[in-house]
Design an enzyme around this catalytic site. Structure first.
Site, PDB file in Angstrom:
ATOM      1  N   SER A  36       8.257  -0.648 -15.727  1.00  0.00           N
ATOM      2  CA  SER A  36       6.911  -0.730 -16.269  1.00  0.00           C
ATOM      3  C   SER A  36       5.916   0.088 -15.445  1.00  0.00           C
ATOM      4  O   SER A  36       6.156   1.268 -15.216  1.00  0.00           O
ATOM      5  CB  SER A  36       6.520  -2.203 -16.360  1.00  0.00           C
ATOM      6  OG  SER A  36       5.616  -2.377 -17.393  1.00  0.00           O
TER       7      SER A  36
ATOM      8  N   HIS B 209      10.546  -6.612 -22.844  1.00  0.00           N
ATOM      9  CA  HIS B 209      10.038  -5.869 -21.689  1.00  0.00           C
ATOM     10  C   HIS B 209      10.481  -6.597 -20.410  1.00  0.00           C
ATOM     11  O   HIS B 209       9.930  -7.639 -20.059  1.00  0.00           O
ATOM     12  CB  HIS B 209       8.510  -5.861 -21.791  1.00  0.00           C
ATOM     13  CG  HIS B 209       7.813  -5.050 -20.755  1.00  0.00           C
ATOM     14  ND1 HIS B 209       7.875  -3.680 -20.736  1.00  0.00           N
ATOM     15  CD2 HIS B 209       7.029  -5.416 -19.710  1.00  0.00           C
ATOM     16  CE1 HIS B 209       7.138  -3.233 -19.723  1.00  0.00           C
ATOM     17  NE2 HIS B 209       6.624  -4.273 -19.081  1.00  0.00           N
TER      18      HIS B 209
HETATM   19  C1  GCU Z   1       0.736  -3.761 -19.044  1.00  0.00           C
HETATM   20  C2  GCU Z   1       0.338  -2.324 -19.155  1.00  0.00           C
HETATM   21  C3  GCU Z   1       1.541  -1.397 -19.158  1.00  0.00           C
HETATM   22  C4  GCU Z   1       2.432  -1.709 -17.984  1.00  0.00           C
HETATM   23  C5  GCU Z   1       2.775  -3.171 -17.969  1.00  0.00           C
HETATM   24  C6  GCU Z   1       3.602  -3.609 -16.753  1.00  0.00           C
HETATM   25  O1  GCU Z   1       1.382  -4.170 -20.201  1.00  0.00           O
HETATM   26  O2  GCU Z   1      -0.427  -2.170 -20.323  1.00  0.00           O
HETATM   27  O3  GCU Z   1       1.128  -0.050 -19.088  1.00  0.00           O
HETATM   28  O4  GCU Z   1       3.580  -0.898 -18.017  1.00  0.00           O
HETATM   29  O5  GCU Z   1       1.592  -3.933 -17.938  1.00  0.00           O
HETATM   30  O6  GCU Z   1       3.513  -3.006 -15.704  1.00  0.00           O
HETATM   31  O7  GCU Z   1       4.298  -4.625 -16.891  1.00  0.00           O
END
Ligand code: GCU
Length: 415
Positions: free
Chosen positions: A253, A394
């Site tokens: 992420s 995710h």
């Molecule tokens: C949020 C953000 C993302 C990121 C994510 C994370 O959702 O919008 O850009 O990748 O956090 O780091 O879990």
């Protein structure tokens, strides 16, 4: 950009493929003065530096040179950690050369049975090194953390109950069993993940006389984290238990955006993995699918350099797109992973970055990617470039690690 204006105009995320705007990607193999890049020499001498410079000045911000007096101190070592399975070391890195903050702590696990230097995976984590394994002896981080009940964070600090709360993301047994080590670092040691105008973390150490915060083309937080990974590599180069030619970077992420930018800049990283990195990571910005520049720069104003704000709702004017970030890692192996339910990160956009970086991998004489279309779910593609989209959310799960370990075996061990 005034925050209020941008916020007021913030659009709803688009998840409809039919509504992805028509776009044209900037040509990765054409120099700014219009020459076709048809040789490795032209790539290394002209085009690659141009692209690197554009990401520095327009996206992540330029980072300082390594500090001259960096100091490393091994603060603990145990040769029978994890029930005899691992060597565990904790190493403090003092950025100013003095034993004071800012300081980052490396947690290193190596297979206890190793008889020669071992290849390692290195990655930043979100809530402290004590979260990544069920090992009560890891030093509990005392640094600032983002609020998170599930991680037992109280008043922005970790508690004893925080231990092991991210262990499912780190497949530590599998990593060690397959002969690899793991190096973990809490990202907040380098720069706490909130917008405080860059008063804390690593940034102030590098302010020029009178400077209060980074200029519009200077490093934001993602660049600072990436810079920290390079400083961790400086330490690894001094540790003869580690195979320094085989250090793989992994990030999830926001930390996957970071592993890509770190791997792009620092060619000592032999392999780079982006897990569900999304907008500002592997996903193409021009698709505006899921998270967009508008949303990310407003929600996390500290992640990128201020120049990146110029492209909010004007993605077509960006001189780069994220396929060019992947191309900077060439010819080193790169792996991008998506998850079906992680539409926010735009799985197709992540795939397309790999596909559109392939010409550089081919130009440099590698096998490239080997996929022309998005593979089926749970059907990884692995050549010099790797990609999978798996079922689920995710996250980083054992399935992802299985593919990364196979990919590392292929490139580090020729199997
Ligand atoms: C949020 C953000 C993302 C990121 C994510 C994370 O959702 O919008 O850009 O990748 O956090 O780091 O879990």
């Amino acid at each position: 950009v005034s925050m209020q204006t941008a916020q007021a105009q913030r659009p709803k995320p688009n998840y409809d493929e039919a509504k992805v705007p028509q776009y044209k990607l900037p040509a990765v193999l054409k120099t700014s003065d219009g020459r076709k890049v048809d040789s490795a020499e032209l790539w290394w001498k002209v085009r690659r530096p141009e692209i690197l410079h554009l990401f520095e000045s327009e996206v992540y911000g330029k980072s300082p040179a390594p500090p001259e007096n960096i100091l490393f101190e091994v603060i603990s070592q145990k040769n029978d950690a994890l029930h005899g399975k691992a060597i565990r070391k904790e190493v403090s890195v003092f950025f100013s050369g003095k034993k004071e903050e800012p300081r980052m702590d490396l947690l290193i696990y190596l297979p206890a049975k190793a008889t020669k230097p071992v290849p390692v995976f290195m990655g930043l984590n979100f809530y402290g090194n004590h979260t990544i394994a069920n090992d009560p002896e890891i030093t509990l981080s005392t640094k600032w953390m983002r609020a998170n009940k599930a991680k037992a964070i109280v008043n922005h600090r970790a508690t004893e109950k925080s231990r092991g709360t991210s262990a499912s993301r780190w497949a530590i047994d599998e990593i060690l069993d397959r002969g690899y080590g793991l190096v973990a670092i809490y990202c907040g040691d380098i720069d706490p993940d909130y917008d405080d105008g860059f008063q804390n973390g690593i940034h102030p150490l590098f302010n020029k006389a009178g400077q209060k915060k980074p200029a519009a083309d200077e490093w934001g937080t993602i660049a600072a984290w990436a810079w920290g990974l390079s400083r961790a590599m400086d330490y690894l180069e001094t540790d003869d238990q580690i195979d320094q030619k085989h250090v793989a970077l992994i990030g999830h992420s926001r930390l996957g955006k970071t592993s890509l930018w770190a791997g792009a800049q620092d060619q000592r990283f032999a392999l780079v993995i982006s897990n569900n990195s999304g907008c500002g990571g592997a996903a193409l910005s021009r698709r505006r699918f899921g998270e967009t520049l508008n949303v990310i720069n407003n929600a996390f104003p500290h992640w990128f350099c201020d120049n990146f704000n110029k492209y909010i709702d004007k993605e077509e004017q960006l001189p780069v797109d994220q396929h060019m970030l992947v191309s900077l890692i060439a010819p080193r192996p790169v792996y991008v992973a998506s998850a079906v339910e992680d539409r926010w990160a735009d799985p197709r956009g992540e795939f397309l970055s790999v596909l559109n970086a392939e010409p550089v991998y081919k130009l440099l004489g590698t096998s490239g990617f080997g996929a022309k279309q998005m593979p089926e779910v749970n059907q990884p593609v692995q050549q010099q470039m790797g990609y999978h989209i798996r079922t689920g959310k995710h996250d980083v799960i054992d399935y992802d690690w299985k593919q990364y370990l196979d990919f590392a075996d292929r490139h580090f061990r020729g199997s």
